[in-house]
Each structure stands twice: as structure tokens, then as C-alpha cells.
Scaffold this motif. Sequence first.
Motif, mmCIF file in Angstrom:
data_model
loop_
_atom_site.group_PDB
_atom_site.id
_atom_site.type_symbol
_atom_site.label_atom_id
_atom_site.label_comp_id
_atom_site.label_asym_id
_atom_site.label_seq_id
_atom_site.Cartn_x
_atom_site.Cartn_y
_atom_site.Cartn_z
ATOM 1 N N PRO A 153 -10.788 -6.936 -37.172
ATOM 2 C CA PRO A 153 -10.052 -6.303 -36.078
ATOM 3 C C PRO A 153 -9.308 -5.036 -36.500
ATOM 4 C CG PRO A 153 -9.577 -8.654 -36.163
ATOM 5 C CD PRO A 153 -10.343 -8.309 -37.403
ATOM 6 N N PHE A 154 -9.037 -4.258 -35.513
ATOM 7 C CA PHE A 154 -8.238 -3.036 -35.618
ATOM 8 C C PHE A 154 -6.870 -3.315 -36.250
ATOM 9 C CE2 PHE A 154 -4.650 -1.082 -33.300
ATOM 10 C CZ PHE A 154 -4.796 0.229 -33.684
ATOM 11 N N LEU A 155 -6.448 -2.398 -37.091
ATOM 12 C CA LEU A 155 -5.112 -2.493 -37.689
ATOM 13 C C LEU A 155 -4.200 -1.420 -37.119
ATOM 14 C CD1 LEU A 155 -5.782 -3.025 -41.500
ATOM 15 C CD2 LEU A 155 -5.047 -4.710 -39.788
ATOM 16 N N PRO A 156 -3.137 -1.825 -36.462
ATOM 17 C CA PRO A 156 -2.166 -0.845 -35.995
ATOM 18 C C PRO A 156 -1.227 -0.468 -37.136
ATOM 19 C CG PRO A 156 -1.498 -3.035 -35.341
ATOM 20 C CD PRO A 156 -2.778 -3.194 -36.100
ATOM 21 N N LEU A 443 -6.402 -9.253 -31.910
ATOM 22 C CA LEU A 443 -5.155 -9.770 -32.481
ATOM 23 C C LEU A 443 -3.970 -8.914 -32.102
ATOM 24 C CD1 LEU A 443 -7.236 -11.488 -34.041
ATOM 25 C CD2 LEU A 443 -5.593 -11.520 -35.904
ATOM 26 N N TYR A 444 -4.205 -7.604 -32.021
ATOM 27 C CA TYR A 444 -3.092 -6.747 -31.609
ATOM 28 C C TYR A 444 -3.080 -6.709 -30.080
ATOM 29 C CZ TYR A 444 0.468 -3.241 -31.403
ATOM 30 O OH TYR A 444 1.647 -2.601 -31.132
ATOM 31 N N THR A 445 -2.266 -7.569 -29.518
ATOM 32 C CA THR A 445 -2.246 -7.681 -28.067
ATOM 33 C C THR A 445 -0.896 -8.210 -27.597
ATOM 34 O OG1 THR A 445 -3.393 -8.630 -26.147
ATOM 35 C CG2 THR A 445 -3.276 -10.007 -28.107
ATOM 36 N N GLY A 446 -0.635 -8.013 -26.321
ATOM 37 C CA GLY A 446 0.590 -8.486 -25.695
ATOM 38 C C GLY A 446 0.540 -8.122 -24.220
ATOM 39 N N THR A 471 4.551 -11.727 -29.987
ATOM 40 C CA THR A 471 3.267 -11.067 -29.733
ATOM 41 C C THR A 471 3.219 -9.769 -30.535
ATOM 42 O OG1 THR A 471 4.028 -9.884 -27.721
ATOM 43 C CG2 THR A 471 3.090 -12.065 -27.418
ATOM 44 N N PRO A 472 2.097 -9.539 -31.227
ATOM 45 C CA PRO A 472 2.017 -8.347 -32.085
ATOM 46 C C PRO A 472 2.387 -7.066 -31.323
ATOM 47 C CG PRO A 472 0.228 -9.829 -32.589
ATOM 48 C CD PRO A 472 0.921 -10.416 -31.394
ATOM 49 N N LEU A 473 1.826 -6.896 -30.136
ATOM 50 C CA LEU A 473 2.234 -5.782 -29.282
ATOM 51 C C LEU A 473 3.401 -6.287 -28.444
ATOM 52 C CD1 LEU A 473 1.983 -3.124 -27.612
ATOM 53 C CD2 LEU A 473 0.156 -4.232 -26.320
ATOM 54 N N MET A 474 4.568 -5.680 -28.633
ATOM 55 C CA MET A 474 5.762 -6.125 -27.903
ATOM 56 C C MET A 474 6.297 -4.939 -27.105
ATOM 57 S SD MET A 474 9.409 -7.357 -29.381
ATOM 58 C CE MET A 474 10.657 -8.056 -28.318
ATOM 59 N N ARG A 475 5.934 -4.907 -25.838
ATOM 60 C CA ARG A 475 6.257 -3.736 -25.016
ATOM 61 C C ARG A 475 6.752 -4.157 -23.645
ATOM 62 N NH1 ARG A 475 2.099 0.640 -22.328
ATOM 63 N NH2 ARG A 475 1.421 -1.250 -21.269
#
Length: 664
Positions: A153-156, A443-446, A471-475
Motif C-alpha cells: 500500500p501507499f505510504l503517506p 490502510l491510509y483511510t478515514g 484512523t490513519p487519516l484523521m480529518r
Amino acid sequence: MVRRYVFGSPLETDAVIKKPEACGSKTQFFEKEGSTLRYMMDEEDIVYGLGENVRGINKRGWIYVSNCTDEPHHHENTSSLYGAHNFLIVAGKGKRPFGLFLDTPDKIAFDIGYTKHSLLEIRIDGMDYELYEFEGETPDEIVKEFREMIGLPFLPPKWAFGFGQCRWSYRTSQEVREVARQYRENHIPIDSIYLDIDYMERYKDFTIDRESFPDFEALVSEMKEQGIHLVPIIDAGVKIEEGYDTYEEGVKNGYFCKDENGEDFVVGVWPGRCHFPDMLNDEARRWFGLKYKFLLDKGIDGFWNDMNEPAIFYSERRLKETFDKLEEYRDINLDVKSFFAFKDMVAGLEKNPEDYRSFYHNYRGERIRHDKVHNLFGYYMTRSAGEAFEELEPDRRILMFSRSSYIGMHRYGGIWMGDNKSWWSHILMNLKMLPSLNMCGFLYTGADIGGFSCDATEDLVLRWLSLGIFTPLMRNHSCDGTRRQEAYAFEDTEAFAGIIGLRYRLLPYLYSEFMKAVLKNEMYARPLGFVWGEDPVARRTEDQLMIGESVMIAPVYEQNAAGRTVYLPEEMKLVRFGGTEITEERELPAGHHYIEVALDEVVIFIRKGRILPLAQTAEKVDDVDWDTLELIHFAQPGAVYELYDDDGAERHPKLEEHISEIVL
Ligand code: MIG
């Protein structure tokens, strides 16, 4: 163990990068009849997967259709959301689990006990597809097999694990400065502020509205000095406007999707009349991706891709027909029949299936009608950016997440879960989607924390944040016209600062667990049934998750609840945070417990034998001190935690080089 079957001559989607040899046509688990697959489910079978969808972690009891759709008003009855994720696992009791992946952009209906309680029936719209069957000892093992096939998966970048604030829209430089000031002055941690469509000039991709953002470049660096990254949106439709470079270049080079007659296809989206770049055409895709350089050059290092299902407000042709037809209605007596026909005609302009059948792509030299590759459009738009970033920024990670997706896109970006509502039920939906998406490589989602449309209340945003910190993406994001829901918008600003501050305390753990999950092809968020597969209660638990190896979460998602019942499959240690401070640690036996959780508290559970490293809190990711960690644990001396750390920018890190063992 993976088996691959090829039926007909499927289109290459590039979902799978490591393909096993194809074997015969006799599938092991599914009975196949043409494009229909059937499996009789046992009463105890649980069906996991399907990525972004409504309903349960266990997907039984509904019908889901893979057909990427802009569906801002989704609820329990919705069958298609923004992505198409055709991977599932059937995990029964006392038998080995198995998995299925269908690789085709065609529409697929997953009828999982909807028509008949025990029947899992999958109906594919076309005859050409690749089918994969997986076998393993556990669901985790099957996920790993699948993920090894589809690639990492993509790495932020690490800063993208900080808290982000979004709103449609912060319309001017001043407004952005004001948001930053409120966060910094109230000492609420923050790492990013998002720019929605209004930063652009007349909604044109790769432009800046100089009236509202005259000092865009200065704003970007001023924010950077405060440790805040600005993250602009990019839309799928390119505005038709003489003199606009993206439009002119696209026309000149034939990079837009065509209609039946080979003319550039005209659709209405944000900016009004638009063309869609042909994301499936290799050359057009490279061209569009390199356009992001316009913003990279201004100091931008993160983006979100929107409207790439692609969403269509209207097609020019249908709009014209509709206007003509409306004229006819002007003179007639609108009765029950004609009134609804009249009304539906206008409503039917949006996302009309016929429109999706009336434009074309040039895919690897072949002319392909859009509906045949519809589910790939968002994937290829995000791939376009991802490939360009590799080329333009080989030495650092660029944040990217998309609204629409297909498996394979997970290598190029994360996703957010689309337009939700400020509803309590959508907190739970957010939780349930996490593991299903992890299975598919996302995996990087929210979700939009606090809910996108509808008005939020203080308690809802606080409770949602208490899940969102995991959640990895916290927005936090909300729609134009709704009540303000920034962390400083309500009464108890301190409660918000506390919960968001806790995210930063958890960062070394969350980042470690995320990076290990990515690099080892594992789950970051697991259903309890993955861990305690034989425990009848754990298998059916739909509102708790394991986050990484040590922590179980059980967020409160009901209004006015003072707490909730939590199920512990084994003895665990309860850790209560009042804001960022630990206020209670208590060992609890296995079983059900009613746990009180105040609005400004977060309660988590540590597994036996496990460790949770905690940093001191910080107001931005850069300030988190990874060297002085406090170890919370439910373990004996000698227990080990593998901490992952890197510079947060390296594109292809090696796991071994970044792991250090913390021994209790
Ligand atoms: O149709 O850019 O999902 O996050 O704020 C609305 C405006 C278009 C949809 C996205 C949402 C965003 C909004 N966009």
C-alpha cells in the motif's frame, strides 16, 4: 494457497502485480454457471470484505454492487459507494477460511444472503474476468496472500498522521489563517488544513484564484512555519475555457474522453461544462499527473482527488434533450403521471447510466466504452498523480488520497470514505469500514470526522474524534452551509484539545502499527473475529476493533450514552484517558462489562502480554518526541514491543532498518 482462473479475455486492470499461473476452469469453492458464482453458506459462515460499503463487518444479509458511485446520501439501503473492491473472505466455524477476488472493472452484484439467506451469489455483468481463490489457516493469512499479490500500500508522509481540518470551503487566505490561529491559540494540535474547490479560479484544476488567494505562495510557507501543511483538492473534470492551458493542451493532444463521433465528450460538473481527461490512456495519464507540479512548485506536498467515480451532473446532450422536453410540459396539465415524469427527468440528469455508456477511452491503443472500465477511472486518476510524484519527487512521500478507487489504487494513494452525514450511525459505519478496507490494501483511510453534510453537535464530534484518533487519516470535514464543527467551534474546547492531543501521544504506536502492517501486508485494524475466530461472541462483535497488536477499541457511538457495554474475549487492561492524561488503569476479566466513558474521555483496552508506548503530547507531528516513551502495558518484564520509526518521508523503507525492540 492461491489459485487463479481466467475466463474469457479479461481486460488488464493492473490490480494484481504478482500473478500466479492460471489453472483450469474448475473452481474449488464456487459453483460457476456463466458469469454467476454460487456458494451455499453455513449458518456460522461470516463473510468479511468488500472494502468500502455500507452495513456490517460481516457482510451477510445484503446485496452490494461494485459500481463506483457518487453517493452523498448513502444509508443502510445503499448498494454502491465510491469504490469497487471485489475481495471477500468466508470464515466459518471449525473449517478453513477461504477468499475470493474478482478482477474485472465490470459491475458485480454480491448477493450475500439477500435473495436467499444461505446463498452467496455473485453476478458479474460481463463474461471476461479473472477469479482468484485463496486458502489459509486464518483470515489474516488469506489477507496476506492477497496483499502480497496486489503490492504494498501507499505510504503517506508522517505528518499526514497528524490531525487535519477541512471545510468546504475556507474561501480566502484570511480564512485559512484564521483556522490556523484558532488551533494554535487554543493549543489544539493540528498538522494540515485542506483547501476545497474555492481556492481554484472558477474551479479549474491547477489554477489559483488570485482574488481570494493573492498571496498563495506566501500563505503556504507561512503555514509551513507553523507546522501546517495545506492540502488542495483536485477534481476529475477539466473546465472548457478558451485560454486555460490544461484545457487547451488536452484538446490539442487528444487527451480527453471522446463521444461516439470522436469529439471531446462534454459533461457538466463543478465548473459547468467540462471534459474528462482520459485517465486510462497512458500518455494522457502522464500529462495529467505532471500537472500537479504546478502546486508542488508552490510548496504543496499533499492532495485529495475528488469526483473521480467520475461524478456527472449532466451530459450536454441530455441537458439539451431535457430542456426541449420541458418546453412540451409547459402547456400540459401536469397530473400524477406527467408531474413525476417531468420531475424525474430533471433529477435523472445526474449520474445517468446512459451517459456512462456514451463516451470512450483509449486504453492501450484500443477504443473502450466508458462503462466497461468505469470502476477504474478513479484508480487511474490517482495513479496518474502517484506515478508523477515518483518521477517528480523521488526522495519524499507526497500525501494523496482519492474518493473513488479500485483495488490496485491502494499502491498510489489512500481513500477517504466519501460524503457521510453528521449522524451517529455513520460513526459506526466508519468503524466497520476500516477492517474491510484494510483487507483490500487501503490502510491510509478515514471518514469525514463530525460528518460531512447535516449539522453536527458537540457530543457527536467528540465521540467521532474518539474513534478518529485511531484512523490513519484523521480529518474533520464538513459541507458548505452546515454548522461549523472545527474543534474550537463548540463550548468545551479543552475536551477537543484533549482528545486530539491524545492522538499525538499515541503516534509512535499508531505509526509503528501502520508501517508494520503496510510493509508486512497485514491488517492495521482487525475485526475481533480475526483474532478470536472461535469465540462465538467475538466473531459477532460489530462495534469494537483491534488496532494493531496491543489495543482494542470500543468507541461510544450513541447520543446521550454515558458509556457502553464492551466485550473482552480475554482478560485485558482498561486504560482511561481524561484528555491526554491517564486517569485509570484496571485489569478486567474476560466477558461483558459496562464501561462509563465521559465525553472528554477515551477508554482503550490493552491485550495481555502487550505493550503500548506513549509519547508526550505535542501540537504537531514534528514535535513528537519518539525518544522518551512511557510504556503502558499488561505484560511481564521481558515482554517486547517492536517500535518502527523513520524520517517519515522515505519512499521505500525497509522494515528491518527501522525497527527497534523495546524490552519491558
Ligand atoms: O459534490 O468539493 O466528497 O468532500 O467537500 C461535492 C466539494 C463535491 C465532494 C467531496 C467533498 C467536497 C465537495 N465535493
